[in-house]
Design a protein around this motif. Structure first.
Motif, PDB file in Angstrom:
ATOM      1  N   GLU A   1       0.865  -1.179   0.000  1.00  0.00           N
ATOM      2  CA  GLU A   1       0.000   0.000   0.000  1.00  0.00           C
ATOM      3  C   GLU A   1       0.895   1.221   0.000  1.00  0.00           C
ATOM      4  O   GLU A   1       1.843   1.298   0.781  1.00  0.00           O
ATOM      5  N   GLY A   2       0.624   2.135  -0.895  1.00  0.00           N
ATOM      6  CA  GLY A   2       1.470   3.314  -0.948  1.00  0.00           C
ATOM      7  C   GLY A   2       0.997   4.310  -1.980  1.00  0.00           C
ATOM      8  O   GLY A   2      -0.110   4.210  -2.514  1.00  0.00           O
ATOM      9  N   LEU A   3       1.863   5.257  -2.250  1.00  0.00           N
ATOM     10  CA  LEU A   3       1.552   6.348  -3.159  1.00  0.00           C
ATOM     11  C   LEU A   3       2.475   6.306  -4.360  1.00  0.00           C
ATOM     12  O   LEU A   3       3.632   5.893  -4.259  1.00  0.00           O
ATOM     13  N   VAL A   4       1.949   6.759  -5.492  1.00  0.00           N
ATOM     14  CA  VAL A   4       2.728   6.910  -6.711  1.00  0.00           C
ATOM     15  C   VAL A   4       2.568   8.359  -7.150  1.00  0.00           C
ATOM     16  O   VAL A   4       1.445   8.863  -7.261  1.00  0.00           O
ATOM     17  N   ALA A   5       3.689   9.039  -7.392  1.00  0.00           N
ATOM     18  CA  ALA A   5       3.653  10.437  -7.843  1.00  0.00           C
ATOM     19  C   ALA A   5       3.124  10.495  -9.278  1.00  0.00           C
ATOM     20  O   ALA A   5       3.667   9.854 -10.175  1.00  0.00           O
ATOM     21  N   LEU A   6       2.063  11.238  -9.480  1.00  0.00           N
ATOM     22  CA  LEU A   6       1.463  11.359 -10.815  1.00  0.00           C
ATOM     23  C   LEU A   6       2.380  12.102 -11.775  1.00  0.00           C
ATOM     24  O   LEU A   6       2.340  11.858 -12.985  1.00  0.00           O
ATOM     25  N   SER A   7       3.212  12.974 -11.272  1.00  0.00           N
ATOM     26  CA  SER A   7       4.092  13.762 -12.135  1.00  0.00           C
ATOM     27  C   SER A   7       5.131  12.894 -12.836  1.00  0.00           C
ATOM     28  O   SER A   7       5.687  13.294 -13.849  1.00  0.00           O
ATOM     29  N   GLY A   8       5.402  11.691 -12.328  1.00  0.00           N
ATOM     30  CA  GLY A   8       6.388  10.809 -12.929  1.00  0.00           C
ATOM     31  C   GLY A   8       5.833   9.850 -13.961  1.00  0.00           C
ATOM     32  O   GLY A   8       6.564   9.003 -14.464  1.00  0.00           O
ATOM     33  N   LEU A   9       4.564   9.970 -14.298  1.00  0.00           N
ATOM     34  CA  LEU A   9       3.920   9.041 -15.234  1.00  0.00           C
ATOM     35  C   LEU A   9       3.788   9.710 -16.610  1.00  0.00           C
ATOM     36  O   LEU A   9       2.817  10.411 -16.890  1.00  0.00           O
ATOM     37  N   ALA A  10       4.782   9.477 -17.467  1.00  0.00           N
ATOM     38  CA  ALA A  10       4.868  10.170 -18.761  1.00  0.00           C
ATOM     39  C   ALA A  10       3.722   9.809 -19.705  1.00  0.00           C
ATOM     40  O   ALA A  10       3.173  10.683 -20.382  1.00  0.00           O
ATOM     41  N   ARG A  11       3.345   8.526 -19.770  1.00  0.00           N
ATOM     42  CA  ARG A  11       2.259   8.133 -20.687  1.00  0.00           C
ATOM     43  C   ARG A  11       0.929   8.706 -20.240  1.00  0.00           C
ATOM     44  O   ARG A  11       0.096   9.081 -21.059  1.00  0.00           O
ATOM     45  N   LEU A  12       0.715   8.806 -18.934  1.00  0.00           N
ATOM     46  CA  LEU A  12      -0.508   9.444 -18.428  1.00  0.00           C
ATOM     47  C   LEU A  12      -0.524  10.912 -18.826  1.00  0.00           C
ATOM     48  O   LEU A  12      -1.562  11.442 -19.227  1.00  0.00           O
ATOM     49  N   ALA A  13       0.622  11.578 -18.739  1.00  0.00           N
ATOM     50  CA  ALA A  13       0.706  12.993 -19.127  1.00  0.00           C
ATOM     51  C   ALA A  13       0.394  13.176 -20.608  1.00  0.00           C
ATOM     52  O   ALA A  13      -0.243  14.164 -20.997  1.00  0.00           O
ATOM     53  N   GLU A  14       0.802  12.218 -21.449  1.00  0.00           N
ATOM     54  CA  GLU A  14       0.471  12.291 -22.879  1.00  0.00           C
ATOM     55  C   GLU A  14      -1.026  12.191 -23.107  1.00  0.00           C
ATOM     56  O   GLU A  14      -1.570  12.850 -23.982  1.00  0.00           O
ATOM     57  N   GLU A  15      -1.701  11.355 -22.324  1.00  0.00           N
ATOM     58  CA  GLU A  15      -3.142  11.128 -22.487  1.00  0.00           C
ATOM     59  C   GLU A  15      -3.992  12.226 -21.852  1.00  0.00           C
ATOM     60  O   GLU A  15      -5.009  12.622 -22.396  1.00  0.00           O
ATOM     61  N   ALA A  16      -3.585  12.680 -20.660  1.00  0.00           N
ATOM     62  CA  ALA A  16      -4.458  13.555 -19.871  1.00  0.00           C
ATOM     63  C   ALA A  16      -3.822  14.889 -19.512  1.00  0.00           C
ATOM     64  O   ALA A  16      -4.419  15.671 -18.790  1.00  0.00           O
ATOM     65  N   GLY A  17      -2.622  15.143 -19.975  1.00  0.00           N
ATOM     66  CA  GLY A  17      -1.937  16.373 -19.630  1.00  0.00           C
ATOM     67  C   GLY A  17      -1.115  16.196 -18.355  1.00  0.00           C
ATOM     68  O   GLY A  17      -1.256  15.197 -17.649  1.00  0.00           O
ATOM     69  N   PRO A  18      -0.243  17.158 -18.073  1.00  0.00           N
ATOM     70  CA  PRO A  18       0.607  17.060 -16.881  1.00  0.00           C
ATOM     71  C   PRO A  18      -0.237  16.994 -15.608  1.00  0.00           C
ATOM     72  O   PRO A  18      -1.265  17.660 -15.498  1.00  0.00           O
ATOM     73  N   GLN A  19       0.211  16.178 -14.672  1.00  0.00           N
ATOM     74  CA  GLN A  19      -0.531  15.970 -13.427  1.00  0.00           C
ATOM     75  C   GLN A  19       0.364  16.274 -12.234  1.00  0.00           C
ATOM     76  O   GLN A  19       1.583  16.228 -12.330  1.00  0.00           O
ATOM     77  N   SER A  20      -0.273  16.548 -11.120  1.00  0.00           N
ATOM     78  CA  SER A  20       0.448  16.712  -9.864  1.00  0.00           C
ATOM     79  C   SER A  20      -0.299  15.903  -8.809  1.00  0.00           C
ATOM     80  O   SER A  20      -1.401  15.430  -9.035  1.00  0.00           O
ATOM     81  N   GLY A  21       0.320  15.742  -7.667  1.00  0.00           N
ATOM     82  CA  GLY A  21      -0.314  14.979  -6.601  1.00  0.00           C
ATOM     83  C   GLY A  21       0.084  13.514  -6.675  1.00  0.00           C
ATOM     84  O   GLY A  21       1.013  13.130  -7.385  1.00  0.00           O
ATOM     85  N   ASP A  22      -0.652  12.701  -5.933  1.00  0.00           N
ATOM     86  CA  ASP A  22      -0.330  11.282  -5.810  1.00  0.00           C
ATOM     87  C   ASP A  22      -1.539  10.421  -6.116  1.00  0.00           C
ATOM     88  O   ASP A  22      -2.678  10.859  -5.985  1.00  0.00           O
ATOM     89  N   CYS A  23      -1.241   9.189  -6.483  1.00  0.00           N
ATOM     90  CA  CYS A  23      -2.252   8.157  -6.656  1.00  0.00           C
ATOM     91  C   CYS A  23      -2.075   7.173  -5.508  1.00  0.00           C
ATOM     92  O   CYS A  23      -0.970   6.690  -5.276  1.00  0.00           O
TER      93      CYS A  23
END
Length: 177
Positions: free
Chosen positions: A23-45
């Motif tokens: 159980e933990g967090l993943v930084a959204l800013s480090g997900l390059a393919r997600l940024a391509e699909e949905a734009g740059p993100q901040s925060g955690d998942c």
């Protein structure tokens, strides 16, 4: 096992044998393919992964994730916060040929060299969980309300407009036959 950040790589077969929970967090800013699909993100998942072995001996991962993503409104293109949640069941396979043997309830996840990249797994699930279309409420949208009315909602024009129809000539020819 509780971690503040999910490790990037794990040995999933060992975790399944011990029925581990990550159980933990993943930084959204480090997900390059997600940024391509949905734009740059901040925060955690926030991610929960439970590794185990089912009654048929299949190694599996029960997972859930939730994040707040900033997505573009399809009308005005201004950002809008959208919660994204997903519950998933993955079946671990060593090669793609074994993926067909999984039941329909399991999505295959390829484990190469007994290693699994958790960041790729989380990014894949986030991308699959993105909504197809997202809009602001009409009152909050930057597009004026009068532009939001579709042509189907407008009252029909009088009968003289049907005479201006370019296919009206074809209709009269058809009626003569």
């Amino acid at each position: 096992m509780l971690t503040s950040r999910l490790p990037s790589r794990v040995e999933p077969y060992k975790l399944a044998a011990r029925h581990e929970r990550l159980e933990g967090l993943v930084a959204l800013s480090g997900l390059a393919r997600l940024a391509e699909e949905a734009g740059p993100q901040s925060g955690d998942c926030r991610v929960v992964l439970e590794f185990g072995i089912d009654a048929q001996g299949r190694r599996e991962i029960h997972g859930s994730l939730d994040a707040a993503l900033m997505l573009a409104c399809r009308r005005c293109l201004a950002p809008i916060e959208q919660p994204v949640e997903s519950d998933f069941l993955l079946g671990m396979v060593a090669d793609e040929a074994l993926a067909g043997e999984l039941p329909a309830s399991h999505e295959p996840v390829l484990v190469e060299n007994e290693q699994l990249n958790l960041l790729t797994l989380v990014e894949d699930e986030l991308i699959l969980s993105l909504p197809q279309v997202i809009y602001h409420d009409e009152a909050d949208c930057l597009v004026p309300a009068e532009q939001l009315v579709s042509k189907a909602d407008e009252p029909e024009e009088d009968a003289s407009a049907s005479d201006e129809n370019p296919f009206a000539v074809l209709r009269t020819l058809k009626d003569k036959q």
